[in-house]
Design an enzyme around this catalytic site. Sequence first.
Site, PDB file in Angstrom:
ATOM      1  N   ASN A 178      65.321  15.138 117.641  1.00 47.54           N
ATOM      2  CA  ASN A 178      65.101  16.014 118.791  1.00 47.54           C
ATOM      3  C   ASN A 178      64.177  15.288 119.757  1.00 47.54           C
ATOM      4  O   ASN A 178      62.972  15.202 119.525  1.00 47.54           O
ATOM      5  CB  ASN A 178      64.478  17.339 118.301  1.00 47.54           C
ATOM      6  N   TRP A 179      64.782  14.761 120.815  1.00 41.85           N
ATOM      7  CA  TRP A 179      63.997  13.952 121.753  1.00 41.85           C
ATOM      8  C   TRP A 179      63.033  14.801 122.584  1.00 41.85           C
ATOM      9  O   TRP A 179      62.161  14.268 123.257  1.00 41.85           O
ATOM     10  CB  TRP A 179      64.933  13.187 122.714  1.00 41.85           C
ATOM     11  N   LYS A 180      63.247  16.114 122.587  1.00 42.70           N
ATOM     12  CA  LYS A 180      62.452  17.027 123.432  1.00 42.70           C
ATOM     13  C   LYS A 180      62.519  16.542 124.890  1.00 42.70           C
ATOM     14  O   LYS A 180      63.550  16.015 125.293  1.00 42.70           O
ATOM     15  CB  LYS A 180      61.024  17.153 122.883  1.00 42.70           C
ATOM     16  N   HIS A 240      64.308  26.615 118.679  1.00 42.69           N
ATOM     17  CA  HIS A 240      63.160  25.754 118.354  1.00 42.69           C
ATOM     18  C   HIS A 240      61.869  26.534 118.637  1.00 42.69           C
ATOM     19  O   HIS A 240      61.822  27.329 119.574  1.00 42.69           O
ATOM     20  CB  HIS A 240      63.208  24.467 119.186  1.00 42.69           C
ATOM     21  N   GLU A 275      59.306  25.726 120.079  1.00 44.96           N
ATOM     22  CA  GLU A 275      58.813  25.558 121.448  1.00 44.96           C
ATOM     23  C   GLU A 275      59.558  26.490 122.412  1.00 44.96           C
ATOM     24  O   GLU A 275      59.004  26.912 123.426  1.00 44.96           O
ATOM     25  CB  GLU A 275      58.938  24.077 121.861  1.00 44.96           C
ATOM     26  N   GLU A 286      61.039  24.504 110.199  1.00 43.90           N
ATOM     27  CA  GLU A 286      59.992  23.742 110.884  1.00 43.90           C
ATOM     28  C   GLU A 286      58.714  24.572 110.935  1.00 43.90           C
ATOM     29  O   GLU A 286      58.568  25.424 111.823  1.00 43.90           O
ATOM     30  CB  GLU A 286      60.429  23.409 112.316  1.00 43.90           C
ATOM     31  N   GLY A 308      54.332  18.043 115.593  1.00 44.73           N
ATOM     32  CA  GLY A 308      53.560  17.225 116.532  1.00 44.73           C
ATOM     33  C   GLY A 308      52.084  17.111 116.187  1.00 44.73           C
ATOM     34  O   GLY A 308      51.284  16.653 116.989  1.00 44.73           O
ATOM     35  N   SER A 361      56.485  16.624 111.758  1.00 43.85           N
ATOM     36  CA  SER A 361      55.807  15.360 111.440  1.00 43.85           C
ATOM     37  C   SER A 361      56.505  14.543 110.358  1.00 43.85           C
ATOM     38  O   SER A 361      55.849  13.925 109.513  1.00 43.85           O
ATOM     39  CB  SER A 361      54.337  15.606 111.078  1.00 43.85           C
ATOM     40  N   GLY A 399      60.981  14.841 115.457  1.00 49.27           N
ATOM     41  CA  GLY A 399      60.509  14.812 116.843  1.00 49.27           C
ATOM     42  C   GLY A 399      59.980  13.433 117.199  1.00 49.27           C
ATOM     43  O   GLY A 399      60.745  12.488 117.418  1.00 49.27           O
ATOM     44  N   GLY A 400      58.675  13.291 117.186  1.00 54.03           N
ATOM     45  CA  GLY A 400      58.018  12.048 117.616  1.00 54.03           C
ATOM     46  C   GLY A 400      58.621  10.766 117.058  1.00 54.03           C
ATOM     47  O   GLY A 400      58.854   9.803 117.799  1.00 54.03           O
TER      48      GLY A 400
HETATM   49  P1  13P Z   1      57.507  16.170 115.224  1.00 50.00           P
HETATM   50  O1  13P Z   1      58.363  15.341 114.301  1.00 50.00           O
HETATM   51  O2  13P Z   1      57.026  15.421 116.417  1.00 50.00           O
HETATM   52  O3  13P Z   1      56.430  16.881 114.473  1.00 50.00           O
HETATM   53  O4  13P Z   1      58.462  17.316 115.815  1.00 50.00           O
HETATM   54  C1  13P Z   1      59.230  18.066 114.959  1.00 50.00           C
HETATM   55  C2  13P Z   1      60.152  18.902 115.744  1.00 50.00           C
HETATM   56  O5  13P Z   1      59.724  19.823 116.424  1.00 50.00           O
HETATM   57  C3  13P Z   1      61.588  18.556 115.728  1.00 50.00           C
HETATM   58  O6  13P Z   1      62.347  19.558 116.309  1.00 50.00           O
END
Ligand code: 13P
Length: 250
Positions: free
Chosen positions: A9-11, A95, A97, A167, A173, A213, A234-235
Amino acid sequence: MRTKIIAGNWKMNNDISQTTDLINGIKSAIKPSSSTIAIVCPPYTSLMTAQQLIKGTSIKLGAQDVSLFDSGAYTGEISLPMLKSVGCEYVIVGHSERRQYHAETNEIINQKAKKVLSGGLVPIICVGETLEEREKNITSQILTTQVKGVLAGLSASEVEKSIIAYEPVWAIGTGKTATKEQAEEVHLLIRTLISQLYSSTTAEKVIIQYGGSVKPDNAKELLSQPNIDGALVGGACLKADSFLAIINAA
Ligand code: 13P
């Protein structure tokens, strides 16, 4: 055996030139695998570029959200037919977010999951508790309410086609990953609930990803748990080498 599915997930990251570099980096080193699927979920503006670059590879394309409507006066929204036309096969819905910044509820997420399934795409449906909820010891109640809410009205075959992503919000994050025991406990809870709501056959088929993470150094222990069938990253998906290391850990 369930296929392992690793989605990045590149966000809200990567313009066209960064998209090109990242996809080329993944593409150049990804190993063919019959037991693992790798998905990239770039922002809308990069979907077309990503789709062209992954042509002929095993990498799949996903979007990060979708509108509940197919077309019309919904400024800023992107519809499922649009996502299909650019080659998306997966769509992340709900998600945390989106729950946090866009007030998405279990009901809206449920409708989005149904929308995605109606178009023949696979929803990656996110659930997870906040830190406050975990500290209050209500993780299992929260997850039960979320899973029942987001799956309401879905048939067994629709659930079997869907991906559920657990999640924990406190792990996103933050660098604080759930331990393999904490993650496995919730994954088992989700699978048991699906078995009660549907059947053990459906529960055995559904893919449940962990997200929060996930990094190359913790991917293997998380992904070796019996009920963890993949990762929503994510990251660590923003660098080709770390995303590839997580894919290889699966
Ligand atoms: P991180 O891997 O940066 O914690 O993000 C997880 C995430 O929200 C994937 O959708």
